[in-house]
Design a protein around this motif. Sequence first.
Motif, PDB file in Angstrom:
ATOM      1  N   ARG A  26       0.833  -1.204   0.000  1.00  0.00           N
ATOM      2  CA  ARG A  26       0.000   0.000   0.000  1.00  0.00           C
ATOM      3  C   ARG A  26       0.868   1.256   0.000  1.00  0.00           C
ATOM      4  N   MET A  27       1.936   1.269   0.809  1.00  0.00           N
ATOM      5  CA  MET A  27       2.832   2.424   0.862  1.00  0.00           C
ATOM      6  C   MET A  27       3.489   2.680  -0.483  1.00  0.00           C
ATOM      7  N   TRP A  28       3.931   1.601  -1.123  1.00  0.00           N
ATOM      8  CA  TRP A  28       4.656   1.732  -2.388  1.00  0.00           C
ATOM      9  C   TRP A  28       3.745   1.881  -3.594  1.00  0.00           C
ATOM     10  N   GLY A  29       2.451   1.644  -3.396  1.00  0.00           N
ATOM     11  CA  GLY A  29       1.519   1.743  -4.515  1.00  0.00           C
ATOM     12  C   GLY A  29       1.684   0.628  -5.526  1.00  0.00           C
ATOM     13  N   VAL A  30       1.958  -0.584  -5.019  1.00  0.00           N
ATOM     14  CA  VAL A  30       2.172  -1.740  -5.897  1.00  0.00           C
ATOM     15  C   VAL A  30       1.325  -2.902  -5.391  1.00  0.00           C
ATOM     16  N   THR A  31       1.340  -3.992  -6.147  1.00  0.00           N
ATOM     17  CA  THR A  31       0.650  -5.193  -5.692  1.00  0.00           C
ATOM     18  C   THR A  31       1.486  -5.887  -4.618  1.00  0.00           C
TER      19      THR A  31
END
Length: 242
Positions: free
Chosen positions: A72-77
Motif C-alpha cells: 500500500r505504501m509503495w503503490g504496488v501489488t
Amino acid sequence: MTGYIRPTAQLRRITGPGASSVKYDILTALLVTAARGDPVDSRLALRLSLVITARFNWRTGTFAVGQKEIARMWGVTERTAKREMAELRRRGWITVSVPAARGRVTQHAIQLPAVLRATMPHWSAVGPDFFARMSDAPEPEREGEGAANVVPLHRDPLPLPAEDGTGWSLAAERLRAQDPATYNAWFAPLQPVDLESGILTLMAPNRFQADYVRTHYHTRLLAAVVTENHSIREVQITVAAP
C-alpha cells in the motif's frame, strides 16, 4: 566483501546528540541515488527511503511492516512488494532479524553500511561538503577562510599516478585535493595491481602501510575510487613481496 564499507562517522552517531543531522545525511544519500541511479537502484532507494521515514526504528535498526502495508505504501501489488523485498535482501540492504510467526510479521534489519556503499557513487553530486562528511575526509575550506593564516608544514603533493583505465589516477587526484599531506603519506605509495570482478587491488610498500590505510582510511579510499569508476565495488590492499 561485496557491498561492505567500514562504519563511517555517520553510523557511529545515529543516536544521541546530533543524530537528527546524521539521519538526514543517510536519507540524502538514498534520495540522491533515487534521483541519479540506474532504474533499479533508483526505485529501490526511493522505496527504502519511504520505509525508513515511515516505519524505521533508529534505536534498534529494524522495521516490522507487513507485506500488505508495504504494498500500500509503495503503490504496488503484494506480489511486487514481495519481489522488491526479496531484491533488497539479495543486495544485502536488509536482512531478516526476526522471522514471521503466527500473528507477527517479519522484522527486518537495515544494513546501513551496505546501503551507504550502494549510494557512494552519487555522494559528490550533493556537494563537496557532503562527500567529505560521508567519507570521513576533511571538509573543504570555504573561500577566504583560513587561507591567510595557513603555514605550510608539508612538502608539495607527490605526483599523481599515470592513467591506467582503472580510475585510480582520478581517485588519487581527488584524494590529493582533499588532503595533500595525507595523500603524500598514505595514498601516494599505493600502486594499482589489478581490477577484476569489481575489485580494485592496490599494493602497499609494506604491511604497516597496508594495515594503517585499511584501518583509518578505507571508507575515504573506497568513496574516491567508486566515485570515479562506478563498476568498482571494493578495494583490496596487498603488500609487496619481500
